[in-house]
Design a protein around this motif. Structure first.
Motif, PDB file in Angstrom:
ATOM      1  N   MET A 135      10.484  28.520  -9.092  1.00  0.00           N
ATOM      2  CA  MET A 135      11.670  28.732  -8.256  1.00  0.00           C
ATOM      3  C   MET A 135      12.767  29.454  -9.043  1.00  0.00           C
ATOM      4  O   MET A 135      13.400  30.374  -8.544  1.00  0.00           O
ATOM      5  CB  MET A 135      12.210  27.425  -7.699  1.00  0.00           C
ATOM      6  N   ARG A 136      12.954  29.028 -10.281  1.00  0.00           N
ATOM      7  CA  ARG A 136      14.020  29.610 -11.104  1.00  0.00           C
ATOM      8  C   ARG A 136      13.512  30.678 -12.054  1.00  0.00           C
ATOM      9  O   ARG A 136      14.301  31.348 -12.720  1.00  0.00           O
ATOM     10  CB  ARG A 136      14.740  28.513 -11.885  1.00  0.00           C
ATOM     11  N   GLY A 137      12.185  30.818 -12.161  1.00  0.00           N
ATOM     12  CA  GLY A 137      11.624  31.810 -13.064  1.00  0.00           C
ATOM     13  C   GLY A 137      11.826  31.464 -14.527  1.00  0.00           C
ATOM     14  O   GLY A 137      12.015  32.353 -15.356  1.00  0.00           O
ATOM     15  N   THR A 138      11.789  30.175 -14.843  1.00  0.00           N
ATOM     16  CA  THR A 138      12.018  29.746 -16.213  1.00  0.00           C
ATOM     17  C   THR A 138      10.807  28.988 -16.762  1.00  0.00           C
ATOM     18  O   THR A 138       9.959  28.514 -16.010  1.00  0.00           O
ATOM     19  CB  THR A 138      13.248  28.808 -16.312  1.00  0.00           C
ATOM     20  N   VAL A 139      10.782  28.902 -18.089  1.00  0.00           N
ATOM     21  CA  VAL A 139       9.772  28.129 -18.801  1.00  0.00           C
ATOM     22  C   VAL A 139      10.517  27.260 -19.796  1.00  0.00           C
ATOM     23  O   VAL A 139      11.415  27.729 -20.493  1.00  0.00           O
ATOM     24  CB  VAL A 139       8.783  29.039 -19.567  1.00  0.00           C
ATOM     25  N   GLY A 140      10.161  25.996 -19.862  1.00  0.00           N
ATOM     26  CA  GLY A 140      10.766  25.095 -20.830  1.00  0.00           C
ATOM     27  C   GLY A 140       9.796  23.997 -21.195  1.00  0.00           C
ATOM     28  O   GLY A 140       8.803  23.780 -20.497  1.00  0.00           O
ATOM     29  N   THR A 141      10.082  23.325 -22.276  1.00  0.00           N
ATOM     30  CA  THR A 141       9.245  22.214 -22.703  1.00  0.00           C
ATOM     31  C   THR A 141      10.047  20.926 -22.590  1.00  0.00           C
ATOM     32  O   THR A 141      11.159  20.828 -23.108  1.00  0.00           O
ATOM     33  CB  THR A 141       8.744  22.402 -24.142  1.00  0.00           C
ATOM     34  N   VAL A 142       9.458  19.969 -21.889  1.00  0.00           N
ATOM     35  CA  VAL A 142      10.060  18.647 -21.738  1.00  0.00           C
ATOM     36  C   VAL A 142       9.427  17.739 -22.789  1.00  0.00           C
ATOM     37  O   VAL A 142       8.212  17.510 -22.771  1.00  0.00           O
ATOM     38  CB  VAL A 142       9.833  18.102 -20.307  1.00  0.00           C
ATOM     39  N   HIS A 143      10.282  17.268 -23.713  1.00  0.00           N
ATOM     40  CA  HIS A 143       9.823  16.388 -24.786  1.00  0.00           C
ATOM     41  C   HIS A 143      10.216  14.936 -24.547  1.00  0.00           C
ATOM     42  O   HIS A 143       9.621  14.040 -25.138  1.00  0.00           O
ATOM     43  CB  HIS A 143      10.440  16.812 -26.126  1.00  0.00           C
ATOM     44  N   SER A 144      11.232  14.729 -23.726  1.00  0.00           N
ATOM     45  CA  SER A 144      11.827  13.398 -23.615  1.00  0.00           C
ATOM     46  C   SER A 144      12.323  13.144 -22.194  1.00  0.00           C
ATOM     47  O   SER A 144      12.388  14.057 -21.367  1.00  0.00           O
ATOM     48  CB  SER A 144      13.013  13.300 -24.573  1.00  0.00           C
ATOM     49  N   ILE A 145      12.722  11.905 -21.961  1.00  0.00           N
ATOM     50  CA  ILE A 145      13.299  11.540 -20.662  1.00  0.00           C
ATOM     51  C   ILE A 145      14.587  12.335 -20.437  1.00  0.00           C
ATOM     52  O   ILE A 145      14.851  12.787 -19.320  1.00  0.00           O
ATOM     53  CB  ILE A 145      13.564  10.016 -20.589  1.00  0.00           C
ATOM     54  N   ALA A 146      15.370  12.549 -21.497  1.00  0.00           N
ATOM     55  CA  ALA A 146      16.608  13.345 -21.360  1.00  0.00           C
ATOM     56  C   ALA A 146      16.287  14.772 -20.925  1.00  0.00           C
ATOM     57  O   ALA A 146      16.976  15.332 -20.060  1.00  0.00           O
ATOM     58  CB  ALA A 146      17.383  13.343 -22.678  1.00  0.00           C
ATOM     59  N   ASP A 147      15.235  15.361 -21.494  1.00  0.00           N
ATOM     60  CA  ASP A 147      14.814  16.707 -21.077  1.00  0.00           C
ATOM     61  C   ASP A 147      14.393  16.704 -19.606  1.00  0.00           C
ATOM     62  O   ASP A 147      14.669  17.649 -18.872  1.00  0.00           O
ATOM     63  CB  ASP A 147      13.625  17.195 -21.916  1.00  0.00           C
ATOM     64  N   TRP A 148      13.699  15.637 -19.204  1.00  0.00           N
ATOM     65  CA  TRP A 148      13.250  15.535 -17.811  1.00  0.00           C
ATOM     66  C   TRP A 148      14.452  15.483 -16.865  1.00  0.00           C
ATOM     67  O   TRP A 148      14.471  16.144 -15.839  1.00  0.00           O
ATOM     68  CB  TRP A 148      12.354  14.309 -17.627  1.00  0.00           C
TER      69      TRP A 148
END
Length: 177
Positions: A135-148
């Motif tokens: 939807m946003r055209g982004t890529v990221g890595t979720v490492h933690s609940i805070a990232d989520w």
């Protein structure tokens, strides 16, 4: 061999090029793949893996037989919780894949609560997850609940409510940890 949980939204019928490249890298590194049997992103990823004639794949399903097993791989039937209906029928198999995974790769349309919860499940297990947000055209890595939480911040209020409604008590506790 690292185990990678691949998944995504049922409304995604074309994988982004970067996802195709990442799956090619998974195949080249001979990592194990844990994948569901749903239409959409799961089936698209299965099709790609089958095209590589890749063998290190396990297909998880809740029904008596997988809805999709495009590479004739080993299957793992995960019994739904008693009384499960709708989305909840498939949630237990998703939890099992998250428990078994070292890493995740999810293709999210910014709206699928199931995909969003799978990212949370992986974070709760301490397994990083690369998220391709179409939807946003982004890529990221979720490492933690805070990232989520940061990932979910971009979702609509309706999506956040749906995610909350689908959470188990244990998943809610993970948010407080």
């Amino acid at each position: 061999m690292a185990m990678i949980f691949l998944g995504g939204s049922r409304d995604i019928f074309e994988l982004p090029g970067t996802v195709i490249e990442r799956i090619g890298a998974i195949v080249a590194a001979e990592h194990g793949v844990l994948i569901g049997d749903a239409p959409g992103a799961d089936a698209e990823m299965q099709s790609l893996l089958a095209g590589y004639n890749y063998e290190h794949v396990g297909v998880f399903h809740a029904g008596p037989e997988p809805r999709n097993n495009l590479g004739d791989w080993a299957t793992y039937h995960i019994q739904p919780l008693e009384g499960a209906r709708g989305f909840a029928v498939h949630a237990e198999k998703d939890r099992e894949m998250a428990r078994r995974a070292d890493f995740g790769l999810m293709v999210w349309d910014g709206a699928s609560p199931g995909t969003c919860l799978n990212v949370l499940r992986l974070a709760g297990c301490g397994s990083p997850c690369v998220v391709y947000d179409t939807m946003r055209g982004t890529v990221g890595t979720v490492h933690s609940i805070a990232d989520w939480h940061a990932m979910l911040h971009h979702a609509s209020a309706d999506v956040r409510r749906e995610v909350e409604a689908r959470m188990t008590a244990d998943e809610r506790l993970a948010l407080e940890a």
